[in-house]
Design an enzyme around this catalytic site. Structure first.
Site, short mmCIF file in Angstrom:
data_model
loop_
_atom_site.label_atom_id
_atom_site.label_comp_id
_atom_site.label_asym_id
_atom_site.label_seq_id
_atom_site.Cartn_x
_atom_site.Cartn_y
_atom_site.Cartn_z
N LYS A 53 0.84 -1.21 0.00
CA LYS A 53 0.00 0.00 0.00
C LYS A 53 0.87 1.24 0.00
O LYS A 53 0.61 2.20 -0.74
CB LYS A 53 -0.87 0.03 1.27
CG LYS A 53 -2.05 -0.90 1.23
CD LYS A 53 -2.74 -0.94 2.58
CE LYS A 53 -3.81 -2.02 2.57
NZ LYS A 53 -4.37 -2.34 3.87
N GLN A 97 -4.95 -1.74 9.86
CA GLN A 97 -4.81 -3.04 9.22
C GLN A 97 -5.42 -4.13 10.11
O GLN A 97 -5.09 -4.25 11.29
CB GLN A 97 -3.33 -3.33 8.94
CG GLN A 97 -3.08 -4.62 8.17
CD GLN A 97 -3.71 -4.62 6.78
OE1 GLN A 97 -3.59 -3.66 6.04
NE2 GLN A 97 -4.41 -5.70 6.45
N ASP A 120 -11.46 2.61 4.27
CA ASP A 120 -11.73 1.18 4.12
C ASP A 120 -13.23 0.90 4.00
O ASP A 120 -13.64 -0.18 3.57
CB ASP A 120 -11.19 0.42 5.35
CG ASP A 120 -9.96 -0.42 5.03
OD1 ASP A 120 -9.73 -0.68 3.84
OD2 ASP A 120 -9.27 -0.82 5.97
#
Ligand code: NDP
Length: 318
Positions: A53, A97, A120
């Site tokens: 990422k 994460q 997200d």
């Protein structure tokens, strides 16, 4: 002839657009999009993913701020970091994460993220907006894997209205949001899961199958009808011999690709299908967030892209 849906190429196209949008924002508003990435613990897969990422964000002129925290971090400490990021006007996207260590309540952490920075798309409010659809959807951030899957699907079948879609899997990360996106596209959607009876018969009526199960090569050719479109979200590592005969591993999807290939009209490979789309969509959501924070409209629309020229006329060229 079966079409192989090339997610690698499509993801590159999205990243090119993201870079262009990011550059335009900087040129016109002197704002560089910024994504904060919070990693708790030492999960090797998470570390690889976070590394990818960060690298791709840099290629798109998106700044990243990395926060690496110990495996033993308690929830209060993590929540404090999130609060600071929520209050930092230079940060447009916050990604925590997953999975988190077991002493931390994932839902509490996700819902502590400012909904306007939840790139997200896992916050309860963003999930609610997706579920309500319509105008509400336009304010939401859509979870990256389902968004990437839908973009690939729409590139192959532009008008999904009236099609029978079966989504295999009902997770909050993939299955449920995918089903809601397909409902929004006016598909007739059936969700199947581990308790579903006669799953093969249900799948065999589907024009579209989205598999998000986590079971290697579970879906066989006798599960699908002729000319079905197959989106395989699954990423499974299985044992496989290397060319020199020694023991190794390889990645496969939830669909038995070789078995299903001839019968389907289009299919995503694994790797190289949905996988690359997830990070591309995360970067797209981050740039969208930066535009929203700058008081501008979304650079690419929610799912259906507004034409970019139209967008430029509306937001940049004045
Ligand atoms: P989860 O484990 O959270 O969910 C799996 C779902 O599959 C559950 O709803 C489960 O049912 C269902 N299921 C399990 N076994 C069966 C079965 N035998 N028959 C029918 N349904 C079954 O997984 P995720 O949704 O997070 O991920 C799914 C797959 O997608 C994984 O392979 C994962 O690696 C991959 N993935 C890929 C991403 C990408 O970037 N391409 C991103 C995220 C995930 P039940 O609810 O009843 O338990």
């Amino acid at each position: 002839m079966t079409k192989i849906i090339d997610g690698k190429e499509f993801a590159q196209k999205i990243r090119n657009q993201v870079k262009e949008d990011s550059d335009n924002l900087f040129k016109n508003k002197q704002v560089q999009p910024c994504l904060a990435v919070v990693l708790v613990g030492e999960n090797p897969a998470s570390k690889v993913y976070v590394g990818a990422k960060t690298k791709m964000a840099a290629e798109c002129n998106i700044k990243t701020k990395d926060f690496k925290m110990e495996d033993t971090t308690d929830q209060a400490t993590l929540l404090k970091v999130i609060e600071e990021l929520n209050n930092d006007s230079g940060v447009h996207g916050i990604l925590v994460q997953l999975p988190l260590p077991k002493q931390i309540d994932e839902r509490a952490v996700i819902d502590a993220i400012d909904v306007k920075k939840d790139v997200d798309g896992f916050h309860a409010i963003n999930a609610g907006r997706l579920s309500i659809g319509g105008e509400m959807l336009k304010q939401a951030f859509i979870p990256c894997t389902p968004l990437g899957s839908l973009l690939l699907l729409k590139d192959t079948v532009p008008n999904l209205s009236g099609m029978n879609a079966v989504v295999i899997g009902r997770s909050n990360i993939v299955g449920k949001p995918m089903s809601q996106l397909l409902i929004e596209e006016s598909c007739t959607v059936t969700i199947v899961h581990s308790r579903t009876k006669d799953i093969e018969a249900i799948c065999s009526k589907a024009d579209i199958i989205v598999a998000a199960v986590g079971r290697p090569e579970m879906i066989k050719s006798n599960w699908i009808k002729d000319d079905a479109v197959i989106i395989d979200v699954g990423i499974n590592r299985i044992p496989s011999k290397k060319p020199d005969g020694s023991e190794g591993t390889k990645l496969v999807g939830d669909v038995d690709y070789n078995d299903v290939f001839e019968k389907s009209s289009a299919i995503t490979p694994v790797p190289g299908g949905v996988g690359p789309m997830t990070i591309a969509c995360l970067l797209r959501n981050t740039v969208t967030s930066a535009y929203r924070h700058a008081g501008l409209g979304d650079p690419r629309g929610t799912v259906d892209s507004e034409s970019h020229d139209q967008y430029k006329d509306k937001y940049i060229n004045h």
